[in-house]
Design a protein around this motif. Sequence first.
Motif, short mmCIF file in Angstrom:
data_model
loop_
_atom_site.label_atom_id
_atom_site.label_comp_id
_atom_site.label_asym_id
_atom_site.label_seq_id
_atom_site.Cartn_x
_atom_site.Cartn_y
_atom_site.Cartn_z
N TYR A 15 0.75 -1.18 -0.24
CA TYR A 15 -0.08 -0.03 -0.06
C TYR A 15 0.90 1.28 -0.20
N LYS A 16 0.70 2.05 -0.69
CA LYS A 16 1.44 3.44 -1.09
C LYS A 16 0.37 4.42 -0.89
N GLY A 17 0.18 5.40 -0.01
CA GLY A 17 -0.82 6.26 0.46
C GLY A 17 -0.25 7.78 -0.06
N PRO A 18 -1.05 8.56 -0.21
CA PRO A 18 -0.71 9.84 -0.71
C PRO A 18 0.78 10.50 -0.12
N GLY A 19 1.37 11.06 -0.64
CA GLY A 19 2.66 11.36 -0.27
C GLY A 19 3.79 10.51 -0.31
N ASP A 20 3.67 9.51 -0.69
CA ASP A 20 4.57 8.48 -0.74
C ASP A 20 5.75 8.68 -1.56
N GLY A 21 5.51 9.17 -2.74
CA GLY A 21 6.33 9.57 -3.89
C GLY A 21 7.04 10.79 -3.10
N LYS A 22 6.62 11.66 -2.60
CA LYS A 22 7.08 12.68 -2.04
C LYS A 22 8.08 12.50 -0.96
N ILE A 23 7.71 11.62 -0.07
CA ILE A 23 8.40 11.15 0.95
C ILE A 23 9.95 10.76 0.24
N GLN A 24 9.82 9.59 -0.59
CA GLN A 24 10.95 9.20 -1.36
C GLN A 24 11.95 10.17 -1.84
N GLU A 25 11.03 11.28 -2.46
CA GLU A 25 12.02 12.34 -3.30
C GLU A 25 12.62 13.45 -2.43
N THR A 26 11.66 13.74 -1.40
CA THR A 26 12.21 15.01 -0.71
C THR A 26 12.66 14.71 0.53
N VAL A 27 12.41 13.44 1.25
CA VAL A 27 13.01 13.33 2.58
C VAL A 27 14.08 12.21 2.28
N ILE A 28 13.77 10.90 1.88
CA ILE A 28 14.69 9.77 1.93
C ILE A 28 15.69 10.15 1.15
N ALA A 29 15.79 10.50 -0.09
CA ALA A 29 17.00 10.64 -1.02
C ALA A 29 17.90 11.69 -0.51
N PRO A 30 17.51 12.93 -0.06
CA PRO A 30 18.37 13.91 0.44
C PRO A 30 19.05 13.12 1.76
N ALA A 31 18.36 12.53 2.70
CA ALA A 31 18.77 12.16 3.97
C ALA A 31 19.98 11.12 3.67
#
Length: 423
Positions: free
Chosen positions: A381-397
């Motif tokens: 299950y991928k909820g709203p914001g899943d892609g944004k988490i990957q792109e703007t939170v996880i990748a920079p971290a």
Amino acid sequence: MRQIRRRLACAAATVAVALTGACGPDTPEKMTLTLATFGQFGYDDLLPGYEFTHPGITVRLVRAEQGGPYHQDLLSKLEKGEQLADIQAVEEGHLADVLAHSDKFADLAKIGPADVKPGRWLEWKYEAGRSKDGKLVGYGTDIGPLAMCYRKDLLEAAGLPTDPGSVKTMFATWDSYFKAGDRYVKRSHGKAWFDSSAQTFNAMVNQLPVGYLDRDDHSTLETNAALKDAWDQVTGAVKQGQSAGLTAFAEDGNAGLRTGAFATKVCPSWMLGIIEQEAGIGNAGKWAITDTFPDGGGNWGGSYLTVPSSSPHQKEAAALAAWLTAPEQQLHAFRVSGNFPSQVDAFTSPDLLSEMNSYFGGALIGQVFAAQARKVGKPQYKGPGDGKIQETVIAPALRSVEQGADPAAVWQQVILGVHRVVP
């Protein structure tokens, strides 16, 4: 991918329509159906055939070059309630945001052709196109089953085995994969094992039963032990020098492919074309692929065709979307664009099973990815914001960890970052 002589579009379309039952009586009135896509879906020379067998229907293809701006525009129009195309393609990474607006899309299970059944698709692909309330929002097009690509010459130079059996053993689990990475770094005197921690972590997360969000669209980062374990494994490998710290699809990542800056790479089916294009002819035959992926199967990528409720021709749009996602048309798309089909019957096609890639040493890539696709379990299950988490939170971290930051401290920042995206 080898060049295969294309059939005449009209002939191919006529045969496909006969097989799928998509062709009905002549349309009594003229209408134009707008099909919005991005990148290459392989539909260009199919559409004239559909128009030929459906007198009165004209299909206008509107294609964006880049998926990012395309989906930003799509989501903006959904928020504002603006008119959309009769058929809107949606990439898997943005599907959750579209499913959150399921009230603005037709239920294809109700308005689509009666002979289009769930069994056309792999079960996980079909189920991922359904909203929480059970509406079928999208017909599946392609998928991105995961395999592992590797540079045979670099492994040989480091004294690691390259025969198929040994490679499968090295890549059997994430634990064995990262252990092999430690050996490679040491024996190659500090060369990187993989290109990007963000790419590797993304593949690992996609394999988990639960990702960043639960079905109530709340963050799982503080309770999802498997997610934290994946973080610890990847960042531990980074600290051992396994990551080249490159940015996929950017100039440094492309340069890394050309220069052999790393030895292995997570490879969804669509990645082969990128490697061949960016690594260049000078690296032909050096790359190989195995039908083993750490800890089983996984999927990364693929798209859906949806019919917005704003379309004045919903049934006709659904019929076109059904035809485009039939096995015959998706096999054609695979031949011309490399998009791997998600339809069960396509997996037994001689055309697919005999598909060979000379750049990857003559690998039978149709067989490789058909086998990998069958290993994928239930859709995460991928909820709203899943892609944004990957792109703007996880990748920079993860980039900050590659630059020397403490993984434990960065994880706490990730938790806070995700809470800024979702409750």
